[in-house]
Design a protein around this motif. Sequence first.
Motif, PDB file in Angstrom:
ATOM      1  N   VAL A 111       0.840  -1.206   0.000  1.00  0.00           N
ATOM      2  CA  VAL A 111       0.000   0.000   0.000  1.00  0.00           C
ATOM      3  C   VAL A 111       0.870   1.249   0.000  1.00  0.00           C
ATOM      4  O   VAL A 111       0.622   2.195  -0.761  1.00  0.00           O
ATOM      5  N   GLU A 112       1.892   1.273   0.845  1.00  0.00           N
ATOM      6  CA  GLU A 112       2.764   2.444   0.909  1.00  0.00           C
ATOM      7  C   GLU A 112       3.521   2.647  -0.402  1.00  0.00           C
ATOM      8  O   GLU A 112       3.718   3.786  -0.839  1.00  0.00           O
ATOM      9  N   ALA A 113       3.923   1.566  -1.062  1.00  0.00           N
ATOM     10  CA  ALA A 113       4.608   1.677  -2.349  1.00  0.00           C
ATOM     11  C   ALA A 113       3.677   2.249  -3.414  1.00  0.00           C
ATOM     12  O   ALA A 113       4.073   3.122  -4.192  1.00  0.00           O
ATOM     13  N   ILE A 114       2.449   1.775  -3.448  1.00  0.00           N
ATOM     14  CA  ILE A 114       1.471   2.285  -4.422  1.00  0.00           C
ATOM     15  C   ILE A 114       1.233   3.775  -4.186  1.00  0.00           C
ATOM     16  O   ILE A 114       1.266   4.577  -5.127  1.00  0.00           O
ATOM     17  N   CYS A 115       1.015   4.152  -2.941  1.00  0.00           N
ATOM     18  CA  CYS A 115       0.767   5.561  -2.628  1.00  0.00           C
ATOM     19  C   CYS A 115       1.985   6.419  -2.938  1.00  0.00           C
ATOM     20  O   CYS A 115       1.848   7.552  -3.414  1.00  0.00           O
ATOM     21  N   ASN A 116       3.172   5.882  -2.703  1.00  0.00           N
ATOM     22  CA  ASN A 116       4.392   6.616  -3.013  1.00  0.00           C
ATOM     23  C   ASN A 116       4.515   6.858  -4.517  1.00  0.00           C
ATOM     24  O   ASN A 116       4.785   7.980  -4.949  1.00  0.00           O
ATOM     25  N   VAL A 117       4.320   5.822  -5.313  1.00  0.00           N
ATOM     26  CA  VAL A 117       4.421   5.962  -6.769  1.00  0.00           C
ATOM     27  C   VAL A 117       3.342   6.908  -7.294  1.00  0.00           C
ATOM     28  O   VAL A 117       3.588   7.709  -8.190  1.00  0.00           O
ATOM     29  N   ALA A 118       2.154   6.848  -6.710  1.00  0.00           N
ATOM     30  CA  ALA A 118       1.047   7.700  -7.151  1.00  0.00           C
ATOM     31  C   ALA A 118       1.091   9.093  -6.523  1.00  0.00           C
ATOM     32  O   ALA A 118       0.256   9.936  -6.848  1.00  0.00           O
ATOM     33  N   SER A 119       2.048   9.328  -5.636  1.00  0.00           N
ATOM     34  CA  SER A 119       2.186  10.617  -4.938  1.00  0.00           C
ATOM     35  C   SER A 119       0.903  11.015  -4.209  1.00  0.00           C
ATOM     36  O   SER A 119       0.450  12.151  -4.284  1.00  0.00           O
ATOM     37  N   THR A 120       0.316  10.049  -3.510  1.00  0.00           N
ATOM     38  CA  THR A 120      -0.888  10.317  -2.724  1.00  0.00           C
ATOM     39  C   THR A 120      -0.651   9.867  -1.290  1.00  0.00           C
ATOM     40  O   THR A 120      -0.079   8.816  -1.052  1.00  0.00           O
ATOM     41  N   PRO A 121      -1.112  10.659  -0.325  1.00  0.00           N
ATOM     42  CA  PRO A 121      -0.917  10.278   1.075  1.00  0.00           C
ATOM     43  C   PRO A 121      -1.907   9.204   1.505  1.00  0.00           C
ATOM     44  O   PRO A 121      -2.965   9.036   0.901  1.00  0.00           O
ATOM     45  N   LEU A 122      -1.547   8.494   2.552  1.00  0.00           N
ATOM     46  CA  LEU A 122      -2.453   7.523   3.144  1.00  0.00           C
ATOM     47  C   LEU A 122      -3.561   8.242   3.914  1.00  0.00           C
ATOM     48  O   LEU A 122      -3.381   9.374   4.349  1.00  0.00           O
TER      49      LEU A 122
END
Length: 126
Positions: A111-122
Motif C-alpha cells: 500500500v505504501e509503495a502504491i501511494c508513493n508511486v502515485a504521490s498520494t498520502p495515506l
Amino acid sequence: MRDPVEGISPEEAIGDVDAPLVALESQFLALIAELNRNGENLTQSDEYLTARDEALLARLDPVERAIIGTPAYTMKGLSVKARHLAYVLSEYWEAPIDQIGWEGRAVRLLVEAICNVASTPLIRER
C-alpha cells in the motif's frame, strides 16, 4: 500523439477512466469525515450518536463495496484502492513495521509503495 479519428491523445483518452473511483473516494472521505466529527461531538447522547453513526455506516457500505468492485486502470485508480485498503486495515499502521506479522507487513509495504508511486498520502484517521 493524437489519434486523427478521435482527436485526442491516448493519455487523454484514459485520463477519465478512473473517474468513477475518484468520485467514490470523494464520497468515502466525506462520510469518514462526518463519522469522525460525530465522535468529537460528545455533548449529544450516546444513543443519538450511535443511531447517527449507524446511519452513516449504512451509507458508507455501498460506497466501500463499489470501491472494492470497481476496477482500477491507472495509478490514480490504484491509489484509491490502496488508500481504502489502508483505512480498512488501519491496524497494520498502529505498530512499527518490524512488530507486525508477515501478512500485515506485506500489505503495508505494498500500500505504501502504491501511494508513493502515485504521490498520494495515506488516509490516517480511523
